[in-house]
Design an enzyme around this catalytic site. Structure first.
Site, PDB file in Angstrom:
ATOM      1  N   GLN A  34      22.409  -6.206   9.682  1.00  0.00           N
ATOM      2  CA  GLN A  34      21.580  -5.453  10.608  1.00  0.00           C
ATOM      3  C   GLN A  34      20.143  -5.749  10.009  1.00  0.00           C
ATOM      4  O   GLN A  34      19.343  -5.225  10.625  1.00  0.00           O
ATOM      5  CB  GLN A  34      21.822  -3.927  10.171  1.00  0.00           C
ATOM      6  CG  GLN A  34      23.270  -3.658  10.605  1.00  0.00           C
ATOM      7  CD  GLN A  34      23.727  -2.132  10.553  1.00  0.00           C
ATOM      8  OE1 GLN A  34      22.824  -1.346  10.139  1.00  0.00           O
ATOM      9  NE2 GLN A  34      24.992  -1.877  10.685  1.00  0.00           N
ATOM     10  N   ASP A  75      32.681   3.887   7.609  1.00  0.00           N
ATOM     11  CA  ASP A  75      32.768   2.761   7.151  1.00  0.00           C
ATOM     12  C   ASP A  75      32.481   2.591   5.381  1.00  0.00           C
ATOM     13  O   ASP A  75      31.528   2.296   4.699  1.00  0.00           O
ATOM     14  CB  ASP A  75      31.674   1.638   7.382  1.00  0.00           C
ATOM     15  CG  ASP A  75      31.793   0.166   7.128  1.00  0.00           C
ATOM     16  OD1 ASP A  75      32.667  -0.059   6.811  1.00  0.00           O
ATOM     17  OD2 ASP A  75      30.696  -0.529   7.138  1.00  0.00           O
ATOM     18  N   LEU A 120      15.670  -7.590  -1.657  1.00  0.00           N
ATOM     19  CA  LEU A 120      16.911  -6.550  -2.518  1.00  0.00           C
ATOM     20  C   LEU A 120      18.223  -7.410  -1.820  1.00  0.00           C
ATOM     21  O   LEU A 120      19.133  -7.429  -2.622  1.00  0.00           O
ATOM     22  CB  LEU A 120      16.876  -5.204  -2.344  1.00  0.00           C
ATOM     23  CG  LEU A 120      15.604  -4.492  -3.016  1.00  0.00           C
ATOM     24  CD1 LEU A 120      15.686  -2.996  -2.930  1.00  0.00           C
ATOM     25  CD2 LEU A 120      15.745  -4.863  -4.700  1.00  0.00           C
TER      26      LEU A 120
END
Length: 717
Positions: A398, A512, A393
């Site tokens: 990370q 964030d 996807l």
């Protein structure tokens, strides 16, 4: 006779030149390409001569420097120290950056953009100096770095933040530049400081940096660093698809869709995987450290075997029933040992991936253990079709996210993190612990995790409709985001953040918030995601003091200056998202005038000049009432106030947005002229070689560059 002497003199001159200047490389035996420059091997895909390299990105210039042949990468002009095909790395001399050092000229930076090279994770960034903040930047406008304090009398031999600081680098770094900020401005001009990016195994952290690097810093001004590389030409492998002596890993990057490969010889083979028949079988029978068969060893492609057929026949005849019993006992022992080894292996990975830390955090939360399921590795392999590339996807710093289907038919998103080291375990477990405590319809739900394998996995609910960023800046022409949908999405995000700040059992700061971290489901409902940078706080805390981390364009200027993150820092980031929804513009863009490259500054200035309706998205302007737009814009301006104390709370923001939707613009929003505070503006010129810090009245933290500036990740961890 005269002609004979002319030829003789020419030969003597040629011989004299050869003795005075050694040959830049040695010819390869039996071939037309040169494989060495001085004493350094130059294997394919690199090459020194035309038609001897894969493409010009791998061209090597063999020059005579310092009296001997020295190889340089042609396009990036870095000296080559070593090339390792097994590691897919090239060791180069990387320049040192100086600040206020007499007689030392600062480097203009290293730009690997447009090449197949990138800085390997083997490198560590080190800055040596007193009261200095070293800031690095790359071509994606990402900045990070570290900060050191001053203690002239310190005898500490570890680079721990006093007189020296160190940090890791982000994945696949391509541009390396350093700028300096004086931590204590009252002390005036700082002392000499220097910073560099160097390979970790050469410069271990336990040594004193001032002593360990003094030789390289004071002599050549360079330190060894490692670059990784990938091959962009995947099609050239078509001739080797049936060759089982090597394997290639393919990387498909979601940013530009490019396909890159890295190849290596398989176990039992050695050589060059980028050449036809380049990987040759190793004869293990000739290596006493590997050969466990003695004289009965028989070499096989990629391995070896023991030829004990005669002995087995004698044992079979003489032993009979004893052999059968031995096989039964052996089979039973094999099963027992295999089961025990698998259990130990899972326990090892569980501990290494932070399982004990996760248990500790979940046990301290209210009901967290019941909400988080531990999936088996087999279950997730089946769900993702063994992590098929067609199930990807997206990919990020990370890890990689795969689409999967569980045995009960649920569609899920499986996040496969990168190799977790000691520096990343806490961030990975932090995301698990925080998400396990959250139960809100507008927050992506964590279903569970798997820690018993080498690479840890997180399992989320599947959100099918992409990110808010995609729908704002690359809208679907058949079904664009209407004003009603935008207002509802803003209300849903505000409600989720209000829940995190004040309704959760322990207050949680996201840290964030940005449009890429807002996902939309099939009904275009907002889901807040990516809690890797989040932090939970105790009820008596008012702020967190952390290394600055966030995304440029969304980052709270007050947090950037003080390193103290509060709930009002999330409010600022949410205010930027509201402005995105109103204007349809990116937070940072080089297409706007220099003074308006920051969307927040452009927006606030437009409101001040009463030009709000000139910058709004045509879709919004067409559908919404003007009173409604003024109310939402005024609320956004309050969220963007430089003084965090004067910003509303997320609970107040959610209530006002809901009131605006209910009253259809009837709410009366107090519009005040808030005095603008001073903020730090970081400006970088096109050459990336100068950074100036100035103080002025603004909302802008912008970058003056010829590149199209994208949102930045400001990560100094």
């Amino acid at each position: 006779m005269g002609l004979h002497w002319v030829f003789h003199i020419i030969n003597l001159l040629w011989l004299t030149k050869t003795l005075a200047f050694p040959a830049p490389f040695l010819p390869r035996k039996g071939g037309d390409c040169v494989e060495e420059c001085g004493n350094i091997s130059i294997p394919y895909p690199f090459g020194i001569q035309e038609n001897c390299w894969l493409d010009t990105s791998f061209a090597i210039d063999c020059n005579i420097t310092r009296g001997h042949p020295t190889p340089f990468l042609r396009h990036i002009r870095l000296e080559v120290l070593n090339i390792s095909l097994p590691e897919n790395t090239i060791r180069v001399n990387n320049p040192v950056f100086y600040s206020n050092c007499p007689g030392r000229k600062n480097s203009s930076g290293v730009n690997l953009g447009g090449s197949p090279f990138f800085f390997s994770y083997y490198n560590t960034f080190t800055a040596v100096g007193c009261d200095q903040q070293a800031i690095m930047s790359d071509d994606d406008s990402t900045i990070w770095g570290c900060k050191s304090t001053c203690d002239p009398g310190s005898q500490d031999n570890i680079c721990n933040g006093t007189n020296c600081c160190q940090t890791s680098i982000p994945s696949r770094l391509r541009v390396f530049n350093v700028t300096w900020n004086n931590v204590d401005a009252d002390k005036g001009q700082s002392e000499c400081a220097y910073a560099f990016l160097a390979e970790q195994e050469r410069y271990e952290e336990r040594y004193t940096p001032t002593l360990a690097y003094a030789s390289a810093v004071n002599s050549s001004g360079c330190v060894p660093a490692k670059l990784g590389w990938t091959i962009f030409h995947e099609s050239y492998l078509s001739n080797f698809t049936r060759d089982r002596s090597f394997s290639c890993d393919t990387f498909v990057y979601y940013i530009n869709g490019s396909s890159e490969v890295q190849c290596r010889c398989k176990w039992g083979y050695e050589g060059n995987p980028y050449l036809q028949d380049g990987c040759q079988d190793i004869n293990e029978c000739n290596d006493p450290k590997v050969n466990r068969c003695g004289k009965s060893c028989v070499n096989t492609p990629g391995s070896y075997r023991c030829d004990n057929r005669a002995k087995i026949a004698i044992i079979g005849v003489s032993s009979g029933i004893g052999l059968l019993l031995l096989l039964i006992v052996t089979w039973w022992l094999y099963k027992v040992l295999k089961k025990r080894n698998n259990r130990k292996r899972k326990e090892k990975f569980f501990k290494r991936n932070g399982g004990l830390l996760l248990q500790q955090q979940l046990s301290s939360s209210e009901g967290g253990v019941q909400k988080t399921k531990l999936f088996s590795s087999k279950e997730l392999e089946t769900a993702t079709d063994n992590y098929n590339e067609n199930r990807v996807l997206g990919q990020g710093g990370q890890g990689t996210v795969y689409k999967g289907m569980l045995t009960d038919g649920r569609i899920v998103a499986v996040k496969k993190a990168k190799m977790v080291d000691e520096g990343n375990v806490e961030q990975f477990i932090n995301e698990v612990a925080i998400l396990s405590q959250i139960n809100h319809r507008n927050v992506v739900k964590l279903l569970g995790c798997c820690l018993e394998i080498e690479v840890p996995l997180l399992v989320y609910e599947f959100v099918s409709n992409g990110t808010l960023l995609q729908h704002i800046h690359d809208p679907n022409e058949e079904f664009p985001l209407s004003w009603e949908m935008r207002l509802r999405i803003a209300i849903e995000i505000a409600g989720a953040l209000s829940y995190l700040h004040s309704a959760a059992s322990i207050p949680i700061y996201h840290r964030d918030i940005k449009s890429t971290n807002i996902l939309l489901d099939e009904k275009y409902r907002a889901k807040v995601s990516d809690f890797g940078a989040s932090r939970s706080v105790s009820l008596d805390q008012t702020h967190l003091t952390t290394l600055v981390q966030g995304t440029f364009g969304y980052l709270d200027p007050e947090y950037f200056q003080s390193s103290q993150f509060t709930d009002k820092s999330d409010v600022y980031s949410f205010g930027v998202v509201i402005v995105e929804l109103l204007t349809g513009q990116k937070p940072i863009s080089s297409t706007r005038a220099e003074e308006g490259r920051s969307l927040t500054a452009y927006f606030v200035q437009s409101m001040k000049e009463n030009n709000l309706f000139e910058i709004l998205d045509p879709q919004v302007l067409k559908e919404a009432k003007k009173e409604e737009l003024v109310a939402v814009a005024s609320l956004a301006k309050r969220c963007l106030h430089l003084n965090g104390r004067k910003r509303p709370t997320m609970k107040e923001v959610a209530g006002e947005l809901e009131g605006i939707r209910i009253s259809q613009g009837g709410s009366t929003i107090d519009q005040q002229n808030y005095e603008e505070a001073e903020c730090i503006t970081i400006e970088m010129n096109e050459a990336w070689d100068t950074t100036s810090t100035s103080t002025k009245s603004c909302f802008d933290i912008g970058i003056a560059s010829s590149l199209d500036v994208q949102p930045l990740l400001l990560n100094t961890s």
